[in-house]
Motif scaffolding. Structure first.
Motif, short mmCIF file in Angstrom:
data_model
loop_
_atom_site.label_atom_id
_atom_site.label_comp_id
_atom_site.label_asym_id
_atom_site.label_seq_id
_atom_site.Cartn_x
_atom_site.Cartn_y
_atom_site.Cartn_z
N PRO A 192 -9.33 -2.89 -0.37
CA PRO A 192 -9.79 -3.71 -1.49
C PRO A 192 -8.76 -3.75 -2.62
N VAL A 193 -8.78 -4.85 -3.36
CA VAL A 193 -7.85 -5.07 -4.45
C VAL A 193 -8.62 -5.44 -5.71
N PRO A 213 2.78 3.43 -5.14
CA PRO A 213 1.83 4.50 -4.81
C PRO A 213 2.46 5.87 -5.03
N ARG A 214 1.65 6.81 -5.46
CA ARG A 214 2.15 8.16 -5.75
C ARG A 214 2.04 9.09 -4.55
N GLY A 219 -3.22 3.10 -3.72
CA GLY A 219 -2.27 2.03 -3.48
C GLY A 219 -1.42 1.76 -4.71
N TYR A 220 -0.74 0.63 -4.68
CA TYR A 220 0.14 0.24 -5.78
C TYR A 220 -0.69 -0.25 -6.98
N PHE A 238 -6.65 -0.28 -3.40
CA PHE A 238 -7.38 0.96 -3.18
C PHE A 238 -7.49 1.24 -1.68
N PRO A 239 -7.74 2.50 -1.31
CA PRO A 239 -7.94 2.82 0.10
C PRO A 239 -9.14 2.07 0.67
N GLU A 240 -9.11 1.81 1.95
CA GLU A 240 -10.19 1.12 2.62
C GLU A 240 -11.51 1.88 2.40
#
Length: 474
Positions: A192-193, A213-214, A219-220, A238-240
Motif C-alpha cells: 500500500p501507498v 528505505p532504512r 518502504g521509501y 508500506f509493507p504488504e
C-alpha cells in the motif's frame, strides 16, 4: 424520469475530473449542449496526478488553458536523496536531454508539474467561460438506453435524457459497472501507498526530497514541493498488509520515522489517501450510446505520469467525433473509431506505467506521448507510394508552413488542409487551408489534419481527398 419526448441534452458527462472537464471544454467550444455531472459536492481536492506530459501540454494549448497551466505549475525539481539527516546525492526523475530529443519539433521539451486539483480548477474555469455547465451532488445510479438516447437516473433529483453519455467517473466507475463491462488487469505492487498533500516546515522547496528505505521493513518516502502552492506531496510505501493511517498523527509518525523531520514539522494535512498500484483495462470502451474515458476505461500505476495524460487525450479524441456527429452531420459510425483508436493506446500506456513502476522502463522518450498515433486506424488514409517521415495517422508536427506556425493554424475545432509545394484543391469552407513551399519536415504533398492534430489523409496529389472529405461530411 425524462422520456424521449422531453428536451434532450446532447451529451451527459459523468465525472468532473480532468477527463470529464477536458471533454466538456472541447464540446462547449464546438457548440455541443453538454452537461457534466459529479456526485461530489465540489472538485477533487488532491494533487494525485501532477505531471503533464508534452503531448498533453499541446492539447491544453489547443483547449485555451496553457497560459493558466504554466502560471499554476513549474518544472520538476531535482531529487535530493537523504540519509540519516544528511544530503547524500541527487536523483533526476528523467533524463532531460533524452526528453528534449524525444520532444523533437514540439514546443514543450519537458513535463510540467501542476497538482491535479489545480488542473481541474483551470479546466473548470475554461468550461464556464465557454458557457459549459457542471452540476455537483448528482450521483448516477442507473440508466436505460434505446436507439434514440439514454435516460439517466440519479440518487436524488430529476433524471436526464441525453443522446450520448460519457463515463469519466474514475477507476471504480459506477457507469462501467452498470454496463457490465469488465476490466482485465493485475496488481502492479501489493504494497500500500500513502499519498497526501501536507504543509511542512524544515524542508526547502527547491528539491524533491527522497528518503530511501532504512532496511527495517518500511518502504521509501518522498516529499515533493507542489509548484504554485505552499503544499508538499508526501508519498510513502508500506509493507504488504499494513493498515495505513491517513490522519495528521499517522502522517506525522511516518515522516518522523523515515526522515530527520520532527512530528510537529508536518503542520497540516490538506488531503490524504491510500491505494495499491494496479493496472487494468476495460474490455470495451463503448456500449451503445455510452462511452468510457479516462480511469473508467484504464487504471494506471502513477509511476511515469501516464494516467491523467492518457485520460485527457481520450477526451480530446472523443470530443471532436461527438461534435462532428452531433453538430456536423458526420456518420454515427465515426464514433466506432474512438475505441478502435484509444484502447490500443491505453493498453500501450498501461504497459509503460507498469514498466516504470517496476524499474523496467525509464522515464523519458517512452513517457512524453508525442510518438503516439493512429496509423492503423480505419480513419487513416495514406495514399503516397513513397511517404516521408510524417505519415497519415501521425501527430502533425509543430513546424512552420510559409510564415505560419502550423500549430497556430490547427488551433480550434476544425479540420486543416496543409499544402506544401502543391496547390491546394477546393474544399468546403469548414476546412481551413495552410499552404507554403516544400519544407524539410513535411516534404511535398497534401496533409488533411484532424481536429485533434493527427494527419487523417495524406497524398502527393488530391486524388481521393474529396472522397475522404465527403465520407466524413466535412
Amino acid at each position: 424520469m425524462s422520456r424521449a419526448s422531453d428536451a434532450v441534452i446532447d451529451v451527459v458527462i459523468v465525472g468532473a475530473g480532468p477527463t470529464g472537464l477536458a471533454l466538456g471544454v472541447d464540446l462547449a467550444r464546438r457548440g455541443v449542449d453538454a452537461l457534466v455531472v459529479e456526485k461530489a459536492d465540489g472538485l477533487f481536492p488532491g494533487s494525485r496526478g501532477k505531471g503533464l506530459q508534452p503531448r498533453t501540454l499541446e492539447v491544453l494549448e489547443d483547449l485555451g488553458v496553457l497560459d493558466a497551466i504554466f502560471a499554476a505549475g513549474g518544472r520538476y525539481p531535482v531529487g535530493m536523496i537523504w540519509q540519516d539527516g544528511e544530503r547524500v546525492g541527487e536523483h533526476r526523475m528523467f533524463d532531460a536531454d533524452e526528453v528534449k530529443e524525444a520532444a523533437g519539433d514540439s514546443a514543450f521539451t519537458e513535463p510540467w508539474m501542476v497538482p491535479q486539483w489545480r488542473t481541474q480548477e483551470i479546466l473548470f474555469a475554461r468550461l464556464e467561460e465557454l458557457g459549459g455547465r457542471v452540476e455537483f451532488g448528482r450521483e448516477v445510479v442507473g440508466f436505460d438506453q434505446d436507439e434514440d438516447g439514454v435516460s439517466v437516473r440519479f440518487a436524488s433529483g430529476p433524471g436526464l435524457r441525453a443522446r450520448y453519455v460519457v463515463a469519466a467517473d474514475g477507476g471504480r466507475s459506477a457507469v462501467r459497472r452498470a454496463l457490465g463491462i469488465g476490466m482485465t488487469g493485475e496488481t502492479v505492487d501489493p504494497k500500500p501507498v500513502l499519498v497526501s498533500d501536507v504543509r511542512i516546515t524544515g524542508l526547502d522547496r527547491d528539491n524533491w526530497h527522497v528518503f530511501p528505505p532504512r532496511g527495517d521493513g518500511d518502504g521509501y518516502m518522498a516529499i515533493c514541493p507542489l509548484a504554485g502552492t505552499e503544499d508538499f506531496q508526501l508519498v510513502a510505501q508500506f509493507p504488504e498488509g499494513t493498515a495505513v493511517d491517513v490522519s495528521l498523527d499517522g502522517i506525522r509518525k511516518v515522516a518522523a520515522a523515515r526522515s530527520h523531520l520532527a512530528p510537529e514539522d508536518v503542520t497540516e494535512v490538506r488531503w490524504a489517501s491510500e491505494f495499491r498500484p494496479r493496472a487494468a483495462l476495460a474490455d470495451r470502451f463503448r456500449s451503445g450510446r455510452v462511452f468510457l474515458a479516462g480511469d473508467a476505461a484504464h487504471v494506471h500505476s502513477p509511476a511515469g505520469g501516464q494516467g491523467l495524460n492518457t485520460s485527457v487525450q481520450d477526451a480530446y479524441n472523443l470530443g471532436w467525433k461527438l461534435g462532428a456527429v452531433l453538430s456536423g452531420g458526420a456518420p454515427a459510425a465515426l464514433l466506432d473509431t474512438y475505441e478502435e483508436e484509444r484502447r490500443p493506446i491505453a493498453s500501450q500506456m498501461l504497459g509503460i506505467s507498469t514498466g516504470v513502476h517496476r524499474g523496467e522502463v525509464k522515464r523519458g522518450a517512452a513517457t512524453v506521448q508525442l510518438g503516439l498515433g493512429y496509423r492503423e486506424s480505419s480513419l487513416t488514409a495514406e495514399t503516397r507510394t513513397d511517404a516521408g517521415t510524417i505519415r497519415a495517422g501521425d501527430r502533425a508536427p509543430d513546424t512552420t508552413v510559409g510564415d505560419v506556425r502550423l500549430f497556430d493554424a490547427l488551433r480550434g475545432p476544425h479540420w486543416t488542409l496543409v499544402a506544401v509545394g502543391v496547390a491546394p484543391p477546393e474544399l468546403p469552407e469548414s476546412v481551413h487551408v495552410v499552404s507554403g513551399e516544400a519544407q524539410p519536415t513535411l516534404g511535398t504533398g497534401l496533409f488533411l489534419v484532424r481536429p485533434d492534430g493527427y494527419v487523417g489523409w495524406a497524398g502527393e496529389t488530391d486524388g481521393g481527398l474529396l472522397e475522404y472529405v465527403t465520407r466524413l461530411a466535412l
